[in-house]
Design a protein around this motif. Structure first.
Motif, PDB file in Angstrom:
ATOM      1  N   VAL A 279       8.883  84.734  72.005  1.00 29.61           N
ATOM      2  CA  VAL A 279       8.357  84.061  70.820  1.00 29.61           C
ATOM      3  C   VAL A 279       8.043  82.622  71.183  1.00 29.61           C
ATOM      4  O   VAL A 279       8.483  82.126  72.227  1.00 29.61           O
ATOM      5  N   SER A 280       7.318  81.968  70.326  1.00 31.33           N
ATOM      6  CA  SER A 280       7.014  80.560  70.537  1.00 31.33           C
ATOM      7  C   SER A 280       8.105  79.716  69.894  1.00 31.33           C
ATOM      8  O   SER A 280       8.221  79.679  68.663  1.00 31.33           O
ATOM      9  N   THR A 281       8.896  79.051  70.725  1.00 30.40           N
ATOM     10  CA  THR A 281       9.918  78.151  70.183  1.00 30.40           C
ATOM     11  C   THR A 281       9.258  77.062  69.343  1.00 30.40           C
ATOM     12  O   THR A 281       9.793  76.666  68.306  1.00 30.40           O
ATOM     13  N   THR A 282       8.111  76.587  69.776  1.00 30.42           N
ATOM     14  CA  THR A 282       7.392  75.555  69.028  1.00 30.42           C
ATOM     15  C   THR A 282       7.070  76.025  67.617  1.00 30.42           C
ATOM     16  O   THR A 282       7.296  75.317  66.639  1.00 30.42           O
ATOM     17  N   HIS A 283       6.549  77.233  67.508  1.00 30.15           N
ATOM     18  CA  HIS A 283       6.181  77.772  66.202  1.00 30.15           C
ATOM     19  C   HIS A 283       7.405  77.982  65.324  1.00 30.15           C
ATOM     20  O   HIS A 283       7.386  77.681  64.131  1.00 30.15           O
ATOM     21  N   VAL A 284       8.463  78.528  65.919  1.00 28.33           N
ATOM     22  CA  VAL A 284       9.671  78.815  65.151  1.00 28.33           C
ATOM     23  C   VAL A 284      10.291  77.528  64.616  1.00 28.33           C
ATOM     24  O   VAL A 284      10.657  77.444  63.436  1.00 28.33           O
ATOM     25  N   VAL A 285      10.400  76.514  65.475  1.00 32.35           N
ATOM     26  CA  VAL A 285      10.989  75.243  65.041  1.00 32.35           C
ATOM     27  C   VAL A 285      10.112  74.577  63.989  1.00 32.35           C
ATOM     28  O   VAL A 285      10.619  74.051  62.982  1.00 32.35           O
ATOM     29  N   SER A 286       8.809  74.589  64.201  1.00 32.36           N
ATOM     30  CA  SER A 286       7.895  73.994  63.216  1.00 32.36           C
ATOM     31  C   SER A 286       8.034  74.697  61.867  1.00 32.36           C
ATOM     32  O   SER A 286       8.101  74.043  60.816  1.00 32.36           O
ATOM     33  N   GLY A 287       8.078  76.030  61.900  1.00 32.48           N
ATOM     34  CA  GLY A 287       8.244  76.793  60.664  1.00 32.48           C
ATOM     35  C   GLY A 287       9.566  76.487  59.983  1.00 32.48           C
ATOM     36  O   GLY A 287       9.633  76.345  58.757  1.00 32.48           O
ATOM     37  N   SER A 288      10.621  76.367  60.792  1.00 30.61           N
ATOM     38  CA  SER A 288      11.941  76.059  60.230  1.00 30.61           C
ATOM     39  C   SER A 288      11.948  74.697  59.548  1.00 30.61           C
ATOM     40  O   SER A 288      12.510  74.529  58.460  1.00 30.61           O
ATOM     41  N   ILE A 289      11.310  73.702  60.178  1.00 31.66           N
ATOM     42  CA  ILE A 289      11.238  72.360  59.578  1.00 31.66           C
ATOM     43  C   ILE A 289      10.452  72.406  58.265  1.00 31.66           C
ATOM     44  O   ILE A 289      10.828  71.775  57.271  1.00 31.66           O
ATOM     45  N   MET A 290       9.363  73.171  58.239  1.00 31.69           N
ATOM     46  CA  MET A 290       8.583  73.300  57.009  1.00 31.69           C
ATOM     47  C   MET A 290       9.413  73.954  55.901  1.00 31.69           C
ATOM     48  O   MET A 290       9.369  73.532  54.740  1.00 31.69           O
ATOM     49  N   GLY A 291      10.172  74.994  56.264  1.00 29.71           N
ATOM     50  CA  GLY A 291      11.009  75.663  55.269  1.00 29.71           C
ATOM     51  C   GLY A 291      12.089  74.761  54.730  1.00 29.71           C
ATOM     52  O   GLY A 291      12.346  74.714  53.512  1.00 29.71           O
ATOM     53  N   VAL A 292      12.729  74.012  55.624  1.00 32.65           N
ATOM     54  CA  VAL A 292      13.774  73.077  55.221  1.00 32.65           C
ATOM     55  C   VAL A 292      13.194  71.979  54.322  1.00 32.65           C
ATOM     56  O   VAL A 292      13.780  71.609  53.300  1.00 32.65           O
TER      57      VAL A 292
END
Length: 335
Positions: A279-292
């Motif tokens: 998976v893309s760590t970049t995408h996952v972290v970006s998505g997590s920040i958006m959700g938070v």
């Protein structure tokens, strides 16, 4: 040394260079939140990430085996195909790093492998079932990150609603050290394996490893782990600024929630039986920040920055595929 041996050395060098670049390109994934909230100094954060990236990279080989068999058929892979794929992915990583755009090293490498192999054999070389699972994981994982980040942040806000802001910040700054280390470990366990899988394909193409043995040799694991750790230690400050502050202004509790969310998502797809997906760590972290950020209020997220990142995400695979095909065409004429 024979020409085949020279080609293999070039592949290994480029794969390790990709891992090194991946390390400083994706350092922001693990430490952007802890640096932006001052939970860790930049120097300590980078060294923590480098150490745990190294340990994580040695943890398992499931993702490496997925890369080696589920994108293109190993029997059609040649050294020229692998070199073209790596050159394409490296070029894209350097370009997006220069402009401070958090893009996906995973997308770049997968697009590169697919484009180079198709240029050699045609679309029949693609492993459609495996490639479909990989693409699904790349698309779904950031969406899961957004949803899970929202839920975790809401839960934390509920449980700690009666704490004073100063006490809360102090406590979660300490917790962020743990969450940043956990994310760095998971980043290494997933991302470093991509180059391991590429080198394994090159060894199979050179006749030095059987097609039935897809696990990377121990020396490959150590070399890729060290390369990624070295790149992580070099830092990636342009992307850290984007991830740490331009999407959403983070407080320590937000940073902890984003790191924890990302770790859960990456850990699940990396080690769960039957998955072992990149998976893309970049995408996952970006998505997590958006959700938070959305858990606080939707307007708190700078969606314009998120839109720019989304464009980079969408264009990465087709761009690197075309670039890799061009690289293969040139290599096939020169070599």
């Amino acid at each position: 040394m024979t020409s085949l041996g020279v080609m293999l050395v070039i592949v290994v060098f480029l794969a390790l260079a990709f891992d090194y670049i991946n390390g400083f390109h994706d350092t922001a994934n693990a430490i952007a939140t802890s640096v932006s909230t001052r939970a860790l100094s930049p120097k300590r954060a980078v060294m923590l990430a480098a150490t745990l990236n190294l340990i994580g990279a040695l943890y398992s080989t499931g993702v490496a085996q997925t890369i080696a068999k589920d994108i293109v058929s190993p029997k059609y892979v040649t050294q020229e195909v692998v070199i073209a794929a790596l050159l394409s992915a490296i070029a894209w990583n350097l370009l997006t790093w220069y402009f401070g755009i958090p893009s996906s090293s995973s997308h770049a490498l997968i697009g590169g492998m697919a484009g180079a192999a198709v240029a050699k054999v045609g679309f029949s070389v693609l492993q459609w079932q495996g490639l479909g699972k990989i693409l699904a994981a790349l698309i779904v994982s950031p969406i899961v990150g957004i949803a899970l980040g929202f839920i975790i942040m809401k839960a934390l806000a509920y449980f700690f609603a009666n704490f004073s802001p100063s006490k809360l910040n102090h406590g979660f700054k300490k917790m962020q050290i743990v969450s940043a280390g956990l994310l760095a470990f998971n980043h290494g366990s997933n991302d470093a394996q991509k180059s391991m899988g590429i080198i394994t394909m090159a060894l199979i193409a050179a006749g030095l490893q059987s097609q039935s043995v897809l696990a990377p040799p121990l020396w490959v694991k150590f070399a890729c782990a060290l390369a990624m750790a070295g790149g992580t230690a070099a830092g990636g400050w342009k992307i850290i600024r984007t991830m740490g502050g331009k999407i959403f202004k983070l407080e320590p509790i937000n940073g902890f929630a984003a790191d924890l969310t990302s770790s859960i998502v990456i850990w699940t797809v990396t080690v769960l039986p039957g998955l072992h997906l990149p998976v893309s760590t970049t995408h996952v972290v970006s998505g997590s920040i958006m959700g938070v950020g959305s858990a606080k209020r939707v307007s708190a997220v700078r969606w314009g920055v998120a839109q720019q990142m989304l464009v980079a995400w969408v264009v990465t695979i087709p761009t690197t595929s075309l670039l890799a095909a061009l690289c293969y065409y040139i290599l096939s004429k020169v070599l």
